[in-house]
Design a protein around this motif. Structure first.
Motif, PDB file in Angstrom:
ATOM      1  N   ARG A  92      -3.986  -0.730  -3.570  1.00 27.39           N
ATOM      2  CA  ARG A  92      -4.728   0.454  -3.121  1.00 27.39           C
ATOM      3  C   ARG A  92      -5.454   0.157  -1.812  1.00 27.39           C
ATOM      4  N   LEU A 129       0.239   6.415 -11.091  1.00 26.98           N
ATOM      5  CA  LEU A 129       0.946   5.591 -10.112  1.00 26.98           C
ATOM      6  C   LEU A 129       2.202   4.973 -10.716  1.00 26.98           C
ATOM      7  N   GLY A 166       2.163   1.930  -3.459  1.00 28.75           N
ATOM      8  CA  GLY A 166       1.199   2.077  -4.541  1.00 28.75           C
ATOM      9  C   GLY A 166       1.040   0.825  -5.379  1.00 28.75           C
ATOM     10  N   GLU A 226      -3.930   4.729 -12.661  1.00 26.78           N
ATOM     11  CA  GLU A 226      -2.885   3.718 -12.771  1.00 26.78           C
ATOM     12  C   GLU A 226      -1.657   4.241 -13.520  1.00 26.78           C
ATOM     13  N   CYS A 269       0.832  -1.208   0.000  1.00 24.60           N
ATOM     14  CA  CYS A 269       0.000   0.000   0.000  1.00 24.60           C
ATOM     15  C   CYS A 269       0.865   1.256   0.000  1.00 24.60           C
ATOM     16  N   ASP A 277      -0.480  12.516  -2.858  1.00 20.09           N
ATOM     17  CA  ASP A 277      -1.499  11.585  -2.388  1.00 20.09           C
ATOM     18  C   ASP A 277      -1.706  10.510  -3.455  1.00 20.09           C
ATOM     19  N   LEU A 278      -1.335   9.280  -3.146  1.00 18.60           N
ATOM     20  CA  LEU A 278      -1.438   8.203  -4.122  1.00 18.60           C
ATOM     21  C   LEU A 278      -2.885   7.942  -4.535  1.00 18.60           C
ATOM     22  N   GLY A 279      -3.820   8.261  -3.646  1.00 16.87           N
ATOM     23  CA  GLY A 279      -5.221   8.026  -3.939  1.00 16.87           C
ATOM     24  C   GLY A 279      -5.774   8.928  -5.026  1.00 16.87           C
ATOM     25  N   ARG A 303       5.939   5.612  -9.306  1.00 13.14           N
ATOM     26  CA  ARG A 303       6.818   4.515  -8.890  1.00 13.14           C
ATOM     27  C   ARG A 303       8.125   4.548  -9.676  1.00 13.14           C
TER      28      ARG A 303
END
Length: 248
Positions: free
Chosen positions: A63, A84, A60, A81, A57, A75-77, A88
């Motif tokens: 989720r 993300l 990333g 995709e 989590c 904020d990864l939320g 990464r």
């Protein structure tokens, strides 16, 4: 949710549930914690405690069902995709138990792979320098089958670092290595933190490995149940783990 200036990763009330109804399993149960820049953190816990889920989590790779994860203030939320994947690629490095090197490629080709996939220009000297940093300069043209497990993991670490990540996530990085190779890899990670200010978050089941960290975070039943800081010893970690496993 703001981050402190000295934080690289922050989790706030992160919950991860798999399945629904009576079959639902809660792997993380409202975890709130942060990881400071330039520190080496180990995450430990009995089997099924949620330690790997926490790492996934935070990175990333998975989720959360609820809660917030921040990397360098992002904020990864809020990312899709593609976002993300880019985050990464640019901000994170990964080291896994299985090394995950491409067998057909040499050490230098494996290290340069993240840059090639990102379409980034680079000079061969950069790749050689990265291999030299992990003590593998003389193995640049060797393929994984021509290297020991410890050497392969050193190449994997060079690959994780080549993009200049904010944080390196290590999932059981010494799990497939003998004691001597393990100590070499852990000393390398420790040195990267101490000398270069790299941030490392490592999941491990090994008290000896955890003793290289600045902080050991203990999980049980998806919750943080304690931590150790400063003058960490394998004996102290093993004692704390024995208590958790008895309680389970």
């Amino acid at each position: 949710m703001a981050m402190a200036a000295n934080e690289t990763v922050r989790l706030r009330t992160v919950r991860r549930t798999y399945g629904t109804g009576d079959a639902a399993v809660t792997a993380l149960d409202g975890v709130t914690t942060s990881f400071q820049t330039g520190t080496f953190s180990a995450v430990m816990g009995p089997s099924g405690s949620g330690k790997s889920t926490l790492l996934h989590c935070a990175a990333g790779l998975d989720r959360p069902t609820e809660g917030t994860v921040l990397i360098d203030g992002t904020d990864l939320g809020t990312l899709d995709e593609t976002g993300l994947t880019l985050l990464r690629r640019e901000r994170m490095g990964f080291v896994f138990q299985a090394f995950n090197l491409v067998s057909a490629l040499t050490a230098e080709q494996n290290v340069s792979l993240p840059l090639r996939l990102a379409g980034r220009r680079f000079e061969p000297v950069e790749i050689r320098a990265a291999l030299a940093e992990v003590g593998m300069a003389d193995r640049a043209r060797h393929r994984p089958s021509q290297m020991s497990g410890g050497e392969q993991q050193r190449v994997a670490i060079a690959r994780a670092l080549i993009s200049g990540p904010s944080v390196v996530f290590a999932d059981e990085p010494t799990g497939a290595l003998d004691t001597t190779s393990s100590r070499g890899v852990l000393s390398l990670l420790r040195d990267l933190v101490t000398r270069q200010g790299q941030t490392v978050i490592m999941v491990t089941h090994d008290p000896m490995a955890a003793a290289y960290a600045d902080r050991v975070l203990f999980l049980a039943d998806g919750r943080i149940v304690g931590e150790l800081r400063d003058e960490i010893s394998a004996e102290a970690v093993a004692s704390r783990m024995a208590g958790l496993e008895t309680a389970c």
